[in-house]
Scaffold this motif. Structure first.
Motif, mmCIF file in Angstrom:
data_model
loop_
_atom_site.group_PDB
_atom_site.id
_atom_site.type_symbol
_atom_site.label_atom_id
_atom_site.label_comp_id
_atom_site.label_asym_id
_atom_site.label_seq_id
_atom_site.Cartn_x
_atom_site.Cartn_y
_atom_site.Cartn_z
ATOM 1 N N UNK A 244 0.884 -1.290 -0.005
ATOM 2 C CA UNK A 244 0.144 0.072 0.127
ATOM 3 C C UNK A 244 0.786 1.194 0.079
ATOM 4 N N UNK A 245 1.864 1.206 0.884
ATOM 5 C CA UNK A 245 2.805 2.686 0.853
ATOM 6 C C UNK A 245 3.649 2.535 -0.420
ATOM 7 N N UNK A 246 3.745 1.391 -1.084
ATOM 8 C CA UNK A 246 4.689 1.554 -2.334
ATOM 9 C C UNK A 246 3.688 2.018 -3.448
ATOM 10 N N UNK A 247 2.482 1.687 -3.307
ATOM 11 C CA UNK A 247 1.341 2.193 -4.306
ATOM 12 C C UNK A 247 1.234 3.735 -4.319
ATOM 13 N N UNK A 248 1.250 4.122 -2.902
ATOM 14 C CA UNK A 248 1.288 5.750 -2.617
ATOM 15 C C UNK A 248 2.334 6.548 -3.283
ATOM 16 N N UNK A 249 3.617 5.892 -3.190
ATOM 17 C CA UNK A 249 4.677 6.492 -3.542
ATOM 18 C C UNK A 249 4.851 6.424 -4.867
ATOM 19 N N UNK A 250 4.403 5.306 -5.826
ATOM 20 C CA UNK A 250 4.476 5.277 -7.024
ATOM 21 C C UNK A 250 3.603 6.265 -7.493
ATOM 22 N N UNK A 251 2.429 6.744 -7.001
ATOM 23 C CA UNK A 251 1.504 7.787 -7.662
ATOM 24 C C UNK A 251 2.276 8.998 -7.345
ATOM 25 N N UNK A 254 5.038 9.379 -10.222
ATOM 26 C CA UNK A 254 4.078 9.654 -11.694
ATOM 27 C C UNK A 254 3.888 11.202 -11.635
ATOM 28 N N UNK A 255 3.329 11.879 -10.560
ATOM 29 C CA UNK A 255 2.898 13.218 -10.496
ATOM 30 C C UNK A 255 4.366 14.133 -10.765
ATOM 31 N N UNK A 256 5.163 13.566 -9.986
ATOM 32 C CA UNK A 256 6.440 14.284 -9.852
ATOM 33 C C UNK A 256 7.202 14.457 -11.403
ATOM 34 N N UNK A 257 6.813 13.379 -12.027
ATOM 35 C CA UNK A 257 7.625 13.337 -13.584
ATOM 36 C C UNK A 257 7.144 14.400 -14.455
ATOM 37 N N UNK A 258 5.992 14.815 -14.112
ATOM 38 C CA UNK A 258 5.427 16.022 -14.998
ATOM 39 C C UNK A 258 6.135 17.330 -15.071
ATOM 40 N N UNK A 268 10.632 3.182 -12.804
ATOM 41 C CA UNK A 268 10.672 2.002 -13.055
ATOM 42 C C UNK A 268 11.385 0.962 -12.291
ATOM 43 N N UNK A 269 12.377 1.394 -11.353
ATOM 44 C CA UNK A 269 13.055 0.451 -10.205
ATOM 45 C C UNK A 269 11.775 0.136 -9.270
#
Length: 553
Positions: A244-251, A254-258, A268-269
């Protein structure tokens, strides 16, 4: 056959190399010239004991090497292979080194050999008759073999030996069983019980290994389930589960990549790690589902393990060796057999004993018949060899039960004079008499003797004239089938030889040295003349010597 002899720094020989031929060779020379040195050197090469006195004065070591052609001696070739002493095909090289300190070393075909091995090889290569070693005719086994060969009964003797060995083997087994019948029966009963017990256990090494693995897993099933549940909860089911925490960090990444595209590699890692952890959750859930927690199965496995361990302790082996213990029990039961086996053994023993007795009686008949003939031939020869009134006998002493060699022991006996009781050949006192008797035996048994090279020393001691001529002719006759060497001081014997060597000694630089020369033509006439005439040699003596050589040619 002896082909080559090399002598270095031995007694009064500095260096000597001799090539030998077949037939009869005579060694002659002045008294004291060292005619017996050749025999002494050969004796040393063939395993006789030596001492420091044999090393030439002032030298570090003496060395003797003798090369033999053994292509016609299959038994010796087989022995060399068995002893790991084989060399070039058809060749046997014996070498002996004796140092000034008295230490010696022996070699056969270039490999280190003991004195006994040199003797064993020498007994099949060469016999020396006279006051020296290797007088094999004095040995009971050689006397027996000569008589059996003379009687054309060698194969019968081998059959007797084989039957005797088989009979005695069965006899020992039968006696062992019958004398220990009660103990054997008790042992057989115990072994049968043990066999039934172990066969009932049905032990198998592969099954035992699998059982231990399954039991270890079942015995710790509760803890393993708890470990799997903890992993699932930690990764995916707890309030702060890793996934669950990894999912939050992934989201958030993705926002930061903008705003910063360089976060793509990190994302990707993280996604890869997220997928790996998800696979771990699936694997743990699958493990929970298939993990066996059957209590009854666990109890069954505990009982099986206990029964195997109890059997292992009882038979004092590791559990993995229970099948080997069963095999040993089965083999011992086969050895002990049953009551029926004892009766069968007794029957087989009687049959073998009867076969042995029948074959041994045939051998005894052949021996008795040939013993008389052989004794007559040798006795007749003795009358011509300066032993008038002497007689030869082959004594056969019966044995109560017989042995591997038949129903009797065999002994060659000699009476030196008329009216004197015969004595064992081994007790003949005179070296000259022994040599001449040996010569008579060798000629009579010429077709059955196995040693290819014969050396006679002092064979002409105490004889002369007509008897010496007879001895020479006998040696020449023997030389047609064997390689014969004879040390002699009689011209009649030397003249009969196919080859003649002269032994001499001379003082060189204040040191006495011995030499051997091969005589041909005029040289041989001169040597025979010297032997005939002594100090002063006349033309008449030379003419007589030439006539003797011509007659003997």
């Amino acid at each position: 056959m002896l082909k080559f002899l090399s002598i270095r720094d031995f007694v009064i020989v500095s260096s000597l190399e001799l090539d030998f031929s077949s037939g009869f060779t005579a060694l002659t020379g002045e008294t004291g010239a060292g005619k017996s040195i050749l025999i002494d050197a050969l004796s040393l090469a063939l395993g006789e004991r030596g001492d420091a006195s044999m090393v030439r004065n002032g030298c570090e070591r003496a060395e003797i090497a003798a090369e033999f052609d053994v292509s016609a001696l299959p038994k010796l070739q087989a022995w060399l292979l068995e002893q790991e002493l084989a060399g070039d095909e058809g060749i046997c090289l014996l070498r002996r080194v004796l140092d000034a300190g008295g230490r010696s070393r022996g070699f056969i075909n270039g490999r280190s050999a003991t004195l006994q091995q040199l003797r064993d090889a020498g007994e099949q290569l060469l016999d020396i008759y006279g006051q020296h070693a290797h007088q094999s005719l004095l040995r009971p086994d050689v006397q027996r073999s000569l008589l059996d060969g003379y009687a054309c009964a060698a194969s019968e003797a081998e059959k007797v030996a084989s039957l005797y060995r088989d009979w005695q083997m069965l006899r020992r087994r039968r006696v062992s069983l019958s004398e220990n019948a009660e103990a054997v029966a008790a042992e057989r009963e115990l072994l049968q019980f043990q066999r039934n017990e172990l066969e009932g256990l049905g032990f198998d090494v592969a099954e035992w290994n699998t059982l231990q693995e399954d039991y270890a897993r079942l015995a710790h099933a509760a803890g393993l389930l708890e470990t799997a549940a903890f992993g699932i909860e930690t990764l995916s089911e707890a309030d702060n589960a890793c996934l669950a925490q990894l999912n939050a960090l992934t989201a958030r990444l993705r926002d930061g990549m903008q705003h910063d595209a360089s976060l793509g590699e990190t994302l990707r890692m993280l996604e890869s790690a997220q997928a790996e952890l998800q696979e771990v959750v699936y694997a743990l859930r699958h493990y929970q589902q298939r993990l066996d927690t059957d209590p009854q199965r666990l109890r069954d496995q505990e009982l099986r393990i206990q029964s195997v361990m109890d059997a292992a302790r009882k038979y004092r082996v590791a559990p993995e060796q229970l099948d080997q213990a069963l095999q040993r029990i089965v083999e011992r039961l086969a050895e002990l057999g049953g009551d029926a086996d004892l009766a069968e053994l007794e029957q087989q023993e009687r049959a073998l004993q009867q076969s042995y007795q029948a074959t041994a009686q045939k051998l005894s008949y052949a021996r008795k018949k040939s013993a008389e003939k052989l004794a007559h031939e040798i006795t007749a020869a003795m009358q011509t060899l300066a032993m008038p009134g002497g007689s030869f006998a082959v004594a056969l002493f019966p044995l109560a039960e017989g042995n591997a060699y038949g129903l009797e022991t065999i002994e060659f006996q000699v009476a030196a004079n008329t009216g004197v009781p015969p004595r064992s050949l081994a007790k003949v006192a005179s070296g000259g008499e022994l040599s001449r008797i040996s010569l008579a035996i060798q000629v009579a048994t010429t077709q059955v003797a196995s040693v290819p090279t014969l050396i006679f020393d002092e064979v002409d001691s105490g004889i002369g004239g007509r008897v010496a001529e007879i001895v020479g002719n006998l040696l020449k006759k023997l030389g047609k089938d064997y390689q014969v060497l004879c040390v002699t001081h009689l011209p009649q014997v030397a003249a009969a030889a196919d080859q003649q060597w002269q032994v001499s000694k001379a003082v060189e630089n204040g040191i006495t040295l011995s030499h051997i020369d091969v005589l041909e033509g005029v040289q041989r006439v001169e040597e025979i003349a010297r032997m005939l005439g002594g100090v002063k040699i006349t033309e008449t003596t030379r003419k007589h010597a030439a006539e003797m050589l011509a007659v003997s040619a």
